[in-house]
Scaffold this motif. Structure first.
Motif, short mmCIF file in Angstrom:
data_model
loop_
_atom_site.label_atom_id
_atom_site.label_comp_id
_atom_site.label_asym_id
_atom_site.label_seq_id
_atom_site.Cartn_x
_atom_site.Cartn_y
_atom_site.Cartn_z
N ASN A 205 32.99 -24.39 -37.54
CA ASN A 205 33.28 -24.16 -35.83
C ASN A 205 32.55 -25.14 -35.11
O ASN A 205 33.18 -25.73 -33.99
N ILE A 206 31.31 -25.46 -35.79
CA ILE A 206 30.69 -26.83 -34.80
C ILE A 206 31.64 -28.00 -35.18
O ILE A 206 31.96 -28.83 -34.18
N LYS A 207 31.82 -28.20 -36.33
CA LYS A 207 32.83 -29.53 -36.56
C LYS A 207 34.08 -29.32 -35.73
O LYS A 207 34.60 -30.37 -34.94
N ASN A 211 35.56 -32.27 -33.00
CA ASN A 211 37.09 -32.80 -33.38
C ASN A 211 37.55 -32.62 -31.75
O ASN A 211 38.31 -33.54 -31.45
N LEU A 212 37.14 -31.64 -31.12
CA LEU A 212 38.08 -31.31 -29.73
C LEU A 212 37.44 -32.09 -28.49
O LEU A 212 37.95 -32.03 -27.43
N GLY A 213 36.33 -32.82 -29.00
CA GLY A 213 35.67 -33.52 -27.90
C GLY A 213 34.49 -33.35 -27.42
O GLY A 213 34.00 -33.91 -26.44
N LYS A 214 33.92 -32.12 -27.83
CA LYS A 214 32.60 -31.78 -27.50
C LYS A 214 31.64 -32.66 -27.84
O LYS A 214 31.16 -33.05 -29.20
N LYS A 215 30.57 -33.22 -27.05
CA LYS A 215 29.52 -34.12 -27.57
C LYS A 215 28.38 -33.58 -27.59
O LYS A 215 27.46 -34.02 -28.08
N HIS A 216 28.10 -32.38 -27.12
CA HIS A 216 26.84 -31.72 -27.16
C HIS A 216 27.13 -30.32 -27.34
O HIS A 216 28.29 -29.75 -26.67
N LEU A 217 26.03 -29.35 -28.11
CA LEU A 217 26.49 -28.02 -28.23
C LEU A 217 25.05 -27.34 -28.08
O LEU A 217 24.29 -27.80 -28.48
N ILE A 218 25.25 -26.23 -27.86
CA ILE A 218 23.91 -25.28 -27.69
C ILE A 218 24.23 -23.95 -28.45
O ILE A 218 25.27 -23.14 -28.36
N ILE A 219 23.37 -23.66 -29.44
CA ILE A 219 23.59 -22.63 -30.35
C ILE A 219 22.29 -21.63 -29.97
O ILE A 219 21.02 -21.96 -29.71
N ALA A 220 22.44 -20.40 -29.51
CA ALA A 220 21.47 -19.46 -29.21
C ALA A 220 21.36 -18.51 -30.20
O ALA A 220 22.34 -17.92 -30.72
N ILE A 221 19.89 -18.28 -30.68
CA ILE A 221 20.02 -17.30 -31.76
C ILE A 221 18.80 -16.42 -31.54
O ILE A 221 17.71 -16.85 -31.02
N THR A 222 18.65 -15.32 -31.94
CA THR A 222 17.44 -14.13 -31.83
C THR A 222 16.58 -14.65 -32.80
O THR A 222 16.89 -15.00 -33.92
N GLU A 223 15.22 -14.31 -32.28
CA GLU A 223 14.27 -14.66 -33.45
C GLU A 223 14.34 -13.75 -34.74
O GLU A 223 15.21 -12.86 -34.76
N ASN A 224 13.62 -14.03 -35.72
CA ASN A 224 13.52 -13.32 -37.05
C ASN A 224 14.88 -13.30 -37.75
O ASN A 224 14.90 -12.58 -38.63
N ILE A 225 15.82 -14.29 -37.54
CA ILE A 225 17.11 -14.25 -38.28
C ILE A 225 16.84 -15.38 -39.29
O ILE A 225 17.31 -14.72 -40.50
N CYS A 226 16.59 -16.51 -38.92
CA CYS A 226 16.24 -17.46 -40.07
C CYS A 226 15.28 -18.35 -39.51
O CYS A 226 14.90 -18.53 -38.29
#
Ligand code: F6P
Length: 320
Positions: A205-207, A211-226
């Motif tokens: 999904n990031i790729k 490819n759609l033109g996104k230059k930056h991305l933010i991923i939000a993740i809850t603690e204790n997952i990895c």
């Protein structure tokens, strides 16, 4: 007949705890009930760290985060002899009932005291919003605002450097803070404890977004997952895009409580005193559709009803 009430705050601090204390103190004084503050949560109860409270004790607390009664985690409270000594302290100070402001762990302590015959009522004070039986906990909404502000700041960096940013958000095992801050902060991906996440899909999904033109991305993740440092490395290697991590940590729990938390805490504090006067014990207070309610403490430990369904989550992922 309740003549003297003790208050303590326990577990992780949360913005609005002071407002709850203030409300309990002021409503007790109005009702001619004496009020004692217990410092440092259950540890302070065991160590007999008590102070008489009056209306001056709660001057200028309205906009102060944290808890002026301080707090602690005190796992030793599971030991019966520690609880017996704590009850002895309460009895020798002529305290008839205890109001405990805290999260799930603190409710365990309250339940034990109640089962040993001591009158207790709990208020939900935690940023995690992980207590079953209440729509909101005291501190959740302020923490949410804090997180959204941090994500906004992160966006500047992420976009200037055209990076992928991973932001780790508190919540213990509850994704409410992550989900709602990610929606408000416009994050591209949301990883929550309640929904198993396929990391291979994440990379694809990031790729796709790149490819759609996104230059930056933010991923939000809850603690204790990895381990998010390892996750960042993995993303960087597989997508060839610079990836950085931010663990928001305790800043989420601090700061001036927003109006909603102040109001919620004030309402709940008054309600707790009312319940004690009506003879209730072993209950915790919640809010449902803006109405104050109460349940047996055990109900808080049941699995919290998810605020979202898988389908809804899939739709959110499509929007972002
Ligand atoms: O329960 C509130 C919370 O902030 C969680 O989100 C977090 O996992 C935990 O407390 C951190 O606990 P401590 O303050 O003991 O480090």
């Amino acid at each position: 007949m309740i003549k003297k009430i003790g208050i303590l705050t326990s577990g992780g601090d949360s913005p609005g705890m002071n407002n709850a204390i203030r409300s309990i103190v002021l409503s007790s004084i109005k009702l001619k009930i004496k009020i004692i503050g217990i410092f440092d949560g259950f540890l302070g109860l065991y160590k007999n760290r008590m102070i008489k409270l009056n209306f001056k004790s709660v001057f200028n607390l309205i906009n102060i985060g944290g808890t002026f009664l301080r707090t602690s985690r005190f796992p030793k409270f599971v030991k019966k002899k520690i609880r017996l000594k704590s009850i002895k302290n309460l009895i020798s100070s002529k305290i008839d009932a205890l109001i405990i402001i805290g999260g799930n762990g603190s409710y365990m302590g309250a339940k034990c005291l109640h089962e040993m015959g001591f009158t207790c009522i709990c208020l939900p004070g935690t940023i995690d919003n992980d207590i079953n039986g209440t729509d909101y906990t005291i501190g959740y909404s302020t923490a949410l605002e804090n997180i959204v502000k941090s994500i906004d700041s992160l966006r500047d960096n992420s976009s200037s450097h055209q990076r992928i940013s991973i932001v780790e958000i508190m919540g213990r095992n509850c994704g409410d803070l992550t989900l709602n801050s990610a929606i408000a902060g416009g994050c591209d991906f949301i990883i929550l404890p309640e929904i198993p996440y396929n990391f291979l899909n994440l990379i694809n999904n990031i790729k796709n977004k790149i490819n759609l033109g996104k230059k930056h991305l933010i991923i939000a993740i809850t603690e204790n997952i990895c381990n998010i440092k390892k996750l960042a490395k993995y993303i960087e290697i597989t997508t060839k895009k610079e990836t950085r991590t931010t663990i928001l940590g305790y800043v989420q729990r601090g700061g001036i409580p927003i109006a909603y938390d102040r109001i919620l805490a004030s309402r709940m504090g008054f309600f707790a005193v009312e319940l004690l006067l009506k003879g209730y014990s072993g209950k915790f207070i919640g809010i449902k559709n803006d109405k104050l309610i109460f349940h047996d403490i055990d109900y808080a430990f049941k699995k919290k009803k998810k605020i979202f369904k898988k389908k809804w989550m899939e739709n959110i992922q499509k929007i972002f």
